[in-house]
Enzyme design. Sequence first.
Site, mmCIF file in Angstrom:
data_model
loop_
_atom_site.group_PDB
_atom_site.id
_atom_site.type_symbol
_atom_site.label_atom_id
_atom_site.label_comp_id
_atom_site.label_asym_id
_atom_site.label_seq_id
_atom_site.Cartn_x
_atom_site.Cartn_y
_atom_site.Cartn_z
ATOM 1 N N ASP A 86 -46.274 -16.494 -27.943
ATOM 2 C CA ASP A 86 -47.114 -15.913 -26.902
ATOM 3 C C ASP A 86 -46.521 -16.196 -25.517
ATOM 4 O O ASP A 86 -46.074 -17.317 -25.254
ATOM 5 C CB ASP A 86 -48.513 -16.546 -27.010
ATOM 6 C CG ASP A 86 -49.531 -15.874 -26.124
ATOM 7 O OD1 ASP A 86 -49.770 -14.676 -26.314
ATOM 8 O OD2 ASP A 86 -50.100 -16.550 -25.249
ATOM 9 N N GLU A 116 -43.091 -12.464 -27.509
ATOM 10 C CA GLU A 116 -43.846 -11.550 -26.644
ATOM 11 C C GLU A 116 -43.314 -11.815 -25.248
ATOM 12 O O GLU A 116 -43.697 -12.793 -24.606
ATOM 13 C CB GLU A 116 -45.345 -11.848 -26.719
ATOM 14 C CG GLU A 116 -46.142 -10.835 -25.934
ATOM 15 C CD GLU A 116 -47.280 -11.418 -25.112
ATOM 16 O OE1 GLU A 116 -48.150 -10.640 -24.715
ATOM 17 O OE2 GLU A 116 -47.303 -12.626 -24.849
HETATM 18 C C1 BGC Z 1 -51.886 -12.378 -25.809
HETATM 19 C C2 BGC Z 1 -53.209 -12.106 -25.189
HETATM 20 C C3 BGC Z 1 -53.631 -13.350 -24.452
HETATM 21 C C4 BGC Z 1 -52.555 -13.828 -23.463
HETATM 22 C C5 BGC Z 1 -52.793 -15.223 -23.001
HETATM 23 C C6 BGC Z 1 -51.027 -12.532 -24.558
HETATM 24 O O1 BGC Z 1 -49.832 -12.237 -24.644
HETATM 25 O O2 BGC Z 1 -51.414 -11.332 -26.623
HETATM 26 O O3 BGC Z 1 -54.159 -11.693 -26.114
HETATM 27 O O4 BGC Z 1 -54.790 -13.064 -23.731
HETATM 28 O O5 BGC Z 1 -51.309 -13.811 -24.049
HETATM 29 O O6 BGC Z 1 -52.500 -16.136 -24.002
#
Ligand code: BGC
Length: 543
Positions: A212, A276
Site C-alpha cells: 500500500d 501500489e
Molecule cells: C488504499 C486505500 C487506502 C489508502 C491509505 C490506498 O492506496 O488502496 O484504500 O485508503 O491507501 O492506506
Amino acid sequence: MTVHNPSPPTSDDGWWRSAAIYQVYLRSFADANGDGIGDLAGLRERLPYLRDLGVDALWLTPFYPSPMIDGGYDVADYRDIDPMFGTLTEFDDVIVAAHAIGLRIIVDLVPNHTSNAHPWFQAALAAAPGSLERARYHFAAGRGAAGELPPNDWESIFGGPAWTRLPDGQWYLHLFDSAQPDLNWRNPEVRAEFEDVLRFWLDRGVDGFRIDVAHGMIKAEGLPDVGFGQQTGQRQVELLGKSRLPYFDQDEVHDIYRAWRPILDSYPGGRMAVAEAWAETPQRLARYISPDELHQAFSFDFLDAHWSADSFRKVIDSALAESAVINAPTTWVLSNHDKQRHVTRYGDGPAGLRRARAAALLMLALPGCAYVYQGEELGLPEVLDLPDDLRQDPQYLRTGQSRDGCRVPIPWSGKLAPYGFSPAGSTPSWLPAPDTWRELSVAAQTGVPDSTLELYRTALRIRRTHPALSTAAAQIVWEETRPGILAFTRAAGGTTLTCVVNIGDAPLVSTEYGELLVASTALTREGSGYLIPVDAAAWFERC
Ligand code: BGC
C-alpha cells in the site's frame, strides 16, 4: 517459528508473470458469522467458487486489528487478525485450503502509516517532543509566532491539511486520515520492524504482498513545501502521478525494496510483491520493478483510461513498451476498491455493462498479470445512492467523495438482500445491496450462457489453457484496421489468438481472424465471418 503449510500450489516461480489475481475486499466478500461483515471463514467457504472462476491467486485487503477508520488501512497490529474477520488459525486454514485447490494468497501490507491506535503511536503520544517514541513518526513544531500553523503546506490525500496538532503543541504528519499517522522510514527501527513483519507472513505461507502507498514511505529531507494547493484553489492530489511531490516517489524509497527483495527470494515458490505506486513517468514507475526490487506495479493508467480506442491503445502501448525495457510483466486493472466500478465509469446501465464485458475480454487477452476486483465478474455497477449515514469512507467525511459505492457486499444467491452474503437471520450487511442485484447474484448467473459470470469463466479458462494467452512471452501484434477498432494477435505453439474490440460507431464484419472462441455479446454470422456490434469484443483462433 512454526512453518504453516508454506507449499505453494505449483513450483513455477514466475507464476505471477501471467496470473489472473482476484481482489477480495474481505469486509464485503462473504460473511460466515452473521454480523453483516465479510470474514475469513466466509472466504474459506467460497474458495471453490474462486477456483471454478479460474483465477490463480487472491489478493486479500487488510484484515489486521484496526479501528477501521479507513476500512482496515489503519493497522493497529501487523501480526494478527481483527476479531471482526476471524483468527490467525482461520487465516492459516484459508492458506491451507487455498493452496490445496491451487490458489495462491497475497496479503495487503500497509507500511506508510499505522493506525493511531497502534502501540507505537500511543507511546509517541505519551512521550515528550524529541523522544525516541516520537522519532518513529513525523512530529514537528508548527510555523507562526506560536507554532499555530502546520509545519508545511502538505495536504492529506483525503482532503485538508496533512498535519494535526496535539495539545502539547507539536504536529504529526498523516498523508491520509488523521487516524493514520505516517511512519518515519528514515528510522532503522521502522525498517527492522517491517522486515520482521514480512517474515511473519511469509512463514505462514503467503505467496506475496500488495504494498500500500509503496511510493510514500520516504519524505524529502527537510519536509519542504509543495508551493501549490489550497492557497491556489487547487488540490495537491491532482498532481498525483503527474509531478513529483516531496512526500511521494523519493529516490531513497528504493533502498527499502532492495532490502525486501532478498527476504522474498529467500523463501521457496516465487513469493512476490506488487506496488501500489504513483510516479510522474512510466520510467520512474518502472524503477519499483527493477530486478532487485518488487515484482509488479499496478498500471493505474489502464484503470483511468476512458472508453475510447485511442485511449486504450495509448495506455497499452506505453505499458508494454515499458515492460519490454525492464523485462517485467505489465499489470492490468479495470476496477478496485478505490475507484468507481468500470460498468459505471463506462456509462452505467446496459451500455456500461456491454462495454465492461468487452473491456474484460480486452484485458484478459493482454500479456501480463490481470487483476479482477470482486464483483466485476458479476457485472456489478457502482452503487450511487447509498444513504449518507451509512457511508464509512474517511475521504467522504473530509471531501464528500466516497469510495463506498464500489464496496457493497457481493450478492451470492436468493431473492432478498443481502442475497446470501450473510446466513439467514443475520445482522443487515454493513452496506445494503440494491434490489436490482437480485438478478446479478452468483446463483442467478451460474449456468446462464450469456451471463457476465459465465463470460469471465470462459475467458479465464481460455486464458489459462490457450498457448497464445497462457505465456507472458507471446507479445501482441496490432492488426491494421479502421479507427475505433482495437485488434491484436498473439501467437504461440503454432496457434494464434486475435482479440477484436469494437469501440467505434458502426458494426464490424470480421472475416479474417479465424474461428470464434468467445464474444462479449452474441454475434451473428455475416458471410464467412461475424458481425461484431459496437461496444463488443471477441476472441478468434487460428491454428
Ligand atoms: C488504499 C486505500 C487506502 C489508502 C491509505 C490506498 O492506496 O488502496 O484504500 O485508503 O491507501 O492506506
